[in-house]
Each structure stands twice: as structure tokens, then as C-alpha cells.
Motif scaffolding. Structure first.
Motif, short mmCIF file in Angstrom:
data_model
loop_
_atom_site.label_atom_id
_atom_site.label_comp_id
_atom_site.label_asym_id
_atom_site.label_seq_id
_atom_site.Cartn_x
_atom_site.Cartn_y
_atom_site.Cartn_z
N SER A 225 0.84 -1.20 0.00
CA SER A 225 0.00 0.00 0.00
C SER A 225 0.87 1.25 0.00
CB SER A 225 -0.95 0.00 1.20
OG SER A 225 -0.25 -0.04 2.42
N PHE A 226 0.47 2.20 -0.83
CA PHE A 226 1.12 3.51 -0.88
C PHE A 226 0.11 4.55 -0.42
CE2 PHE A 226 4.13 1.31 -3.47
CZ PHE A 226 5.31 2.04 -3.39
N PHE B 182 -0.35 8.58 0.25
CA PHE B 182 0.21 9.91 0.02
C PHE B 182 -0.42 10.89 1.00
CE2 PHE B 182 2.53 9.10 -3.93
CZ PHE B 182 2.02 7.85 -4.27
N VAL C 45 0.24 9.39 10.98
CA VAL C 45 1.24 8.73 10.13
C VAL C 45 1.72 7.44 10.80
CG1 VAL C 45 3.56 8.97 9.17
CG2 VAL C 45 1.93 10.86 8.98
N THR C 46 1.81 7.48 12.13
CA THR C 46 2.26 6.28 12.87
C THR C 46 1.39 5.08 12.59
OG1 THR C 46 3.25 7.59 14.62
CG2 THR C 46 2.63 5.32 15.18
N GLN C 47 0.08 5.27 12.64
CA GLN C 47 -0.81 4.13 12.43
C GLN C 47 -0.58 3.50 11.05
OE1 GLN C 47 -5.06 4.90 12.92
NE2 GLN C 47 -5.53 2.75 13.21
N LEU D 134 2.25 3.57 9.29
CA LEU D 134 3.55 2.89 9.28
C LEU D 134 3.49 1.57 10.05
CD1 LEU D 134 5.82 6.02 9.89
CD2 LEU D 134 5.73 4.67 7.78
N GLY E 59 2.55 -1.13 8.02
CA GLY E 59 3.47 -1.48 6.94
C GLY E 59 3.23 -0.77 5.63
N ALA E 60 2.40 0.27 5.64
CA ALA E 60 2.21 1.04 4.41
C ALA E 60 3.48 1.81 4.07
CB ALA E 60 1.05 2.02 4.58
N THR E 61 3.71 2.03 2.78
CA THR E 61 4.74 2.99 2.38
C THR E 61 4.07 4.36 2.40
OG1 THR E 61 5.83 1.39 0.98
CG2 THR E 61 6.34 3.71 0.58
N VAL E 62 4.52 5.20 3.31
CA VAL E 62 3.90 6.51 3.48
C VAL E 62 4.75 7.55 2.75
CG1 VAL E 62 3.13 8.24 5.13
CG2 VAL E 62 2.95 5.81 5.70
N VAL E 63 4.13 8.25 1.83
CA VAL E 63 4.84 9.28 1.07
C VAL E 63 4.40 10.65 1.59
CG1 VAL E 63 5.36 10.18 -1.22
CG2 VAL E 63 4.79 7.75 -0.93
N LEU E 64 5.31 11.32 2.27
CA LEU E 64 5.04 12.67 2.78
C LEU E 64 5.31 13.64 1.63
CD1 LEU E 64 6.69 13.35 6.28
CD2 LEU E 64 4.27 13.12 5.73
N VAL E 65 4.26 14.25 1.12
CA VAL E 65 4.39 15.10 -0.06
C VAL E 65 4.59 16.55 0.36
CG1 VAL E 65 3.27 15.82 -2.19
CG2 VAL E 65 2.89 13.51 -1.31
#
Lengths: 415, 415
Positions: free
Chosen positions: B155-156, B158, B168-170, B172, B175-181
Motif C-alpha cells: 500500500s502507498f 500519500f 502517520v504512525t498508524q 507505518l 506497513g504502508a509505504t507513506v509518502v510525505l508530499v
């Protein structure tokens, strides 16, 4: 609903009629916690596997062996019958035959304690009490405040003055009167005990009030039923004051007495390295638990003076279980692994049980043919700060697809 | 399980075969969200009230009208069949005939969005997709990351760079890839859309992907069943992008088509005063929604450019419902009142529905004979900071029973 016929001291075996004592054994004092016993033959007439199939999904399905007589006193919040997941990929990874997770963070205020509070509030209503009280900053407090609200009871929660504001908030939201006590937890506990005695409030403390463990035992009753009356060979649960593990043991004991199951799971307690007085007693073969320090990130099991040590030791010893200690680092790293592989986001004390399983598996202390379950006792949303410490980091990107793609491809598609 | 037979544009009515389009109407663009339709006569052969009685308590009990064909693609997390409470004291207090609360904060990651993510992940698996993506900092994101984890999908997510660390912690943890834009939400949304298109990921956005509203509709299906197929006369739900209210409408429409219910509840949308473009269009009789500003404490409905406005407007207009705006102060004060009187601790957007009910009742806009329900869309543990603002204060006491008693008696026993 059920009607207890006997209260029996876990230490000296003394027997009391219900109503003769309400809290602990008069001979043994606070250490002499009581077992609540029923006429199991009578209960088995209506509490059958067939009857259960038609009952609503809540812990009240086991009414015949719960200490609440009138249905009108059952609080309206939906509690129990939490998910029990079969995670075969984890079984394979860790070299056991089967692996299950019981997610008790799905209870109404987010922890296994809701099972105790549900029964406690029902019982207080049955006794005509108007006020319930406890000393706690944690799950027991939030749970009590929630159930007291729907039971229309007043609640007094005594917390040490340094209690985290977020936890105090949940109590206030439910309308509890929160007493911030100048001092530490021991001061809050002493003031609560004195106030409860002075005003005759109902005492919601699992280690003092035997009826509350009756609520907690329903976690085991559900595991029994959800496993088709073929419970796992071994169950991991984190241990603080000893009430949750004592509840598991009581639940499976009741199922044995009623003939629902034919063997007890090996109950395996997990403590934090910084707070492991029960483990120390277990390992040394001591008869009693020596109180010691408590320092761990897992606040719900940060207990140096466990009040229900006798039930905890009995649970492990009588079932030929085991105990294991885990470090804070092991607890924290267990949170994301558990979430990613099972979908269950646990608070540190909840993930600690999984950390204990992982450790014993790594040390070769589990059999390849063992069927294992882990009880996650609290919801991860209760402690986001701790989860953050081992959850990893986000990628930072410009809002430009070409730059994002280049970055992604350089890193070989993470995730 | 079910098999859709038609996709129909909510704006122009154009009809498509499933598979012909996957997201919105090619003629109407992004505004042309689609309804997923089934052969309801065929579905009614096996989806009967009698059959439902024997099915497990999850949203998958309505499989015949869900867009998932293979049971093997259903994610293992237990979702749906959330509590539906009858709160007669509140009915009396606010002068309506009956009052119910549907607590969707009890879903696995704590919000109604889990219904959509469950169906979305199942559908992605069915299509052989390996990666799902969305732009969101809120409940949709945490929900997607949790369901993707158990579905073994990448999962990605954004999110704008200023997204709160706790949220954001939840993501991560799961295991999501979190993209901080770098930029605001609009930048994150644009980059997500471009990346989804470029890499062919599965788009988990309810306003674009019509199958996700099919997940959300199960909230209405459950209310129908839990009310004994006699749904309330009016249902309050908070409105952000319009997908949840659209889902309610779709669910009740499906129940009408299958003959389970004989009238539609009046669907009543609640928006925050600082973000009410759909209410403005409703009140002015406009055909389309004009996008505007968004500023409210209720982050989940802080939407100035609602993507699913067409379904939202239709839900209110076709059911002769209504819309009401509430201030941030009204939202915040609704949190403790709801928790104390029903036991349901909602996040601001969840309690907003109750605030809307309270306001309309206070203005005499509800009938005394109305049977009313409120949908609480998210769990209060997701936003403790907001709850704190209206939860009240603790008492501070010395650890001394006499001083505590004096203090208590002076204040006339609060609580």
C-alpha cells in the motif's frame, strides 16, 4: 443468568457462601483472592454447545456461569465475542502447527478490562450500589468510566497527579469524577481504598473483587467456543497484576468442569524485563511473590506489586505453562510485526504477548506440533507514542511524478 | 457472493457493463460517480431474512449484493456488524419517539471507512492487483493500510507533509509505504493520482472507485436488519466528501429493491459550519456543488471540494431528508454528552452527527413521533486532543482521606 454458590480462597481453600464476604478472604487478607464457583451441573443443563449457537455475540452468552442474576442489570454496551484469527503464515514462520490471535482491543473502550467492568457494573447495580470506584490511570479506569456511564452509576477514579492528560481525558469524556492525587500511584491507591471504605462505594479492583475475574474469564470461554471446543495447546498473555491470566485460567477451568473441553491449555505468562516479580517467583519455585520494581514501556503491565499474584502463579503452575520476560525493545518491535502480519494493532502490553511467543519460538522452547494462541489485551490506538518508536519512517517527496518515480525506482520500490 | 450486472452514472444515467469502466463515467468525468447494480431478484433468492439469521456477524453476510465473487479474496479482519444501541433516555430528553446510535468506531481500525477498505482490498485481490493506493491522512488511509496488510497487498499512502505524526504512525505500523508530499492535501492528491495512473495501482478512493461505496452501504443494511426491517424515520450522518452519506442511501435503496423495507429513512446530512459546500447547494436548490473553504476541528469532514457531491445531494433530496450545519463548539460539546449518555466515544466527525440531531431537535425541526438514528463514523481514541477541549477538569486532592472528604462535601458530591 447465573448464581454463584460458593467463594473459595485461592490460598487457604476456605469456603464462604456468596454474600458472606464480598471481597477477599478474611483469614488471608488481601492476598487471599477468591474463586467464584457455580453449580456446574445445573449450569450445564441450559449452557450447551447447541444453545450457544443461537445466542447473541457478546460475553453474556455464558450467563449461566456469570455472577449476574437479572438481565435488567446488564449494561447496554456491546462487549466480548472479540475476533479470534487463524494466522497460518505466522505458524509456518515460527515453526508451530497453528497460530491464533484473540483481539481483545476490539472491546468497547479498547481493552480486555471491559469484560471485568461489564460484570462489575452489572453486579453493582444488582447490589443497589450507586457509585463505583477504582485507582488506575489505565484501561481499568477508562473501562469503568464507560460502563458506569451506561449503567447510570457515578464513578470516582483516583489517579496519580502525573497521569498522562490523554488518559485522563477518556475518563472525563465518560463523565467520571477524576481525582488527581498529589503523589504517586501508591498514594492514589491508598486514598481510593480509604474513600471506598468510608463512603461504601463499590470496589472495582479485580484483585480485590472476585466477581471481576469472572468477567475476564469470558475471554477463555470464547477461545474455547471459537476453537470448536478444541482450544490451543498453549496460550500467551501478558501479566501485570495477575488478574487477566487468572481470568484465563478460571475460564478454562470452568469449561473443564462442564465438559466442554478435555484438557487445559498451557498458560504462558509474559512479563516485561523491568517488572517481572511473578516470573521470578515462578522460576525460583517460591510459594509467594516478592514485590519489586516496575519500569517498562508497557504501562498496563508495569506492576511491581501484583495484587493477584496467587491466581497468576496457580494459572501457570497448574497448567504446566511457562513464563517469559521480554525487553522494551522486544515489545516495541512486536507492535508493527503483529499489525503487519495479523492486522491487529496492539498497545505495548498487548503486543508483549506476541513478543513472548516470538522469543520462546526463537529459543526453541515451543514444539513443532503445538497449536498456539496469543491474547492481545489492549488496542494500539491507546498508545500511539510507543508505536511510533518502532514503526519506521515515511518517504519524503516533491509533488512531482517524475521526481517521485525516480526516487521510488532508486530505492527499488519499498514497502 | 455477488456479481454486479451494471454500473450507472449518477449524473447522466449512462449505463455500463462491469469491466467496461472501472472508476467514473467517461462522459461526466470525475463528477460522474457510478452506482453498482445487481440482479436483485436473483440476489433475493438466497439473501433472505431467514438466511441472514444463520450468518456470521460481519458485513460479508450480505455477500449477494457485494461486488466480490470469491470468498478466498475476503480479508481476514473482522469488519461490520457494529453495535446499534437503543437509547430511550435520549429520545425522551430530546422529544422524539425513539433514538438509536450506530457505533461504527467499533470497526477494526476504528471507523466506517473499514467497510470500504474491506471491499476495496477484496476487489483488488480479485483483479489480481498487488498494490493499492490513496491520498489521505485520515481514516481512509489507516483503514486501507490495515486491510492491505492482511490482504498481503502493498500500500502507498500519500499524505501532505504536515500530516499529524500520530496519524502517520498508524499507517507505518501496518506497513504502508507513506509518502510525505511537500505541499498541501491537493498536492498529495495530485501526486497520488499521477502515481496510480503511472504504475497501474488499485485506486482506493470512494469518490472515484464505485465499489468502495458498496462497502459503505453495509452500514445501512445492518441498520435495516438490526431494526427488524423497520428502519428509523430519520438518520443523521456527518458529511465530508459525500461517500458515507452516499453509501447509506445506496444501502437503503438496495433494501427497498429487494423488498426488505418499504420506505426510505429521511437521510439528514450534518456538515461543519466551516466546511459546508454540500449544505449550501442543498439549501439554494443548486444542481451542482460549488467548492469552497474547509476549516473545522472535525478533520474527517474538513472537505471543501467534496468529490462525491452528486451522491450526497441525491441521498438527501430523494429521501426528503435535510441538512444542518454545526459549529466546532457544538461538535466538541457533543463528544462528552454522547459518551456519557450512550457509552459511545466518537471522534469529532462522529459526534458531529449527534450535534446535528441535537441542534435540529432544539430548533423544533423534528417530529415528536419520529424514530431517529445517528451514525457515529469514527472512534474517539483517534483524536484525544479534541475531546480534551470539552471534557471538563479533574479534582486535585491531597492523599489524605479527611482532606479529600472535606473537599468532596464542600462541593456537594460532584459527578
Amino acid at each position: 443468568m447465573g448464581k454463584p454458590v460458593e467463594l473459595r480462597c485461592v490460598l487457604c481453600g476456605a469456603s464462604y457462601a456468596p454474600g458472606e464476604v464480598e471481597y477477599t478472604c478474611p483469614k488471608c487478607g488481601l492476598d487471599g483472592t477468591l474463586d467464584v464457583l457455580y453449580d456446574y451441573e445445573e449450569a450445564a443443563r441450559t449452557l450447551t454447545a447447541g444453545a450457544l449457537a443461537g445466542r447473541a455475540p457478546s460475553l453474556w452468552r455464558y450467563g449461566e456461569i456469570l455472577p449476574v442474576e437479572g438481565e435488567e442489570n446488564i449494561p447496554s454496551l456491546s462487549v466480548g465475542w472479540t475476533p479470534y484469527y487463524d494466522c497460518s503464515a505466522l505458524a509456518e514462520e515460527y515453526g508451530v502447527r497453528e497460530f491464533f490471535v484473540k483481539d481483545d482491543g476490539r472491546n468497547p473502550t479498547g481493552s480486555l478490562k471491559d469484560r471485568a467492568s461489564a460484570v462489575g457494573v452489572a453486579r453493582a447495580l444488582e447490589l443497589g450500589q450507586r457509585t463505583v470506584a477504582c485507582a488506575s490511570t489505565g484501561n481499568a479506569a477508562s473501562s469503568l468510566s464507560g460502563f458506569a456511564a451506561v449503567g447510570r452509576l457515578k464513578s470516582f477514579i483516583f489517579v496519580p497527579e502525573k497521569a498522562p492528560a490523554a488518559k485522563v481525558t477518556q475518563l472525563l469524556v465518560y463523565g467520571a469524577t477524576v481525582v488527581l492525587v498529589r503523589g504517586d500511584y501508591a498514594d492514589a491507591f491508598r486514598l481510593a481504598t480509604a474513600a471506598i471504605e468510608k463512603y461504601g462505594w463499590y470496589n472495582r479492583n479485580c484483585a480485590i473483587n472476585p466477581y471481576l475475574v469472572e468477567g475476564k474469564k469470558t475471554c477463555a470461554l470464547e477461545i474455547g467456543e471459537q476453537s470448536g471446543w478444541n482450544p490451543p495447546d498453549r496460550i500467551f498473555i501478558s501479566v501485570g497484576d495477575g488478574c487477566c491470566i487468572g481470568g484465563l485460567h478460571k475460564g478454562f477451568s470452568d469449561l473443564m468442569k462442564m465438559g466442554f473441553i478435555s484438557r487445559m491449555p498451557k498458560i504462558t505468562g509474559v512479563q516485561a524485563e523491568g517488572a517481572k516479580p511473578i516470573l521470578d517467583a515462578f522460576k525460583s519455585g517460591a510459594e509467594r511473590v516478592m514485590f519489586g520494581p516496575a519500569d517498562t514501556v508497557a504501562d498496563s503491565i508495569s506492576v511491581g506489586a501484583p495484587r493477584n499474584w496467587a491466581k497468576a502463579l496457580r494459572a501457570v503452575r497448574e497448567t504446566e505453562g511457562d513464563m517469559v520476560a521480554v525487553s522494551d525493545a522486544e515489545i516495541l518491535s512486536a507492535i508493527p510485526e503483529l499489525a503487519r502480519k495479523t492486522g491487529v494493532f496492539g498497545e505495548p502490553a498487548g503486543a508483549a504477548a506476541f513478543a513472548g511467543f516470538r522469543k520462546m519460538a526463537g529459543e526453541g522452547r515451543l514444539g513443532r506440533k503445538e497449536r498456539v494462541a496469543v491474547v492481545v489485551t489492549g488496542n494500539g490506538l491507546k498508545d500511539i507514542e510507543s508505536a511510533r518508536k518502532s514503526a519506521g519512517s515515511p518517504i519524503v517527496s516533491e509533488p512531482d511524478i517524475d521526481r517521485f518515480s525516480a526516487q521510488l525506482e532508486r530505492s527499488g520500490f519499498p514497502c
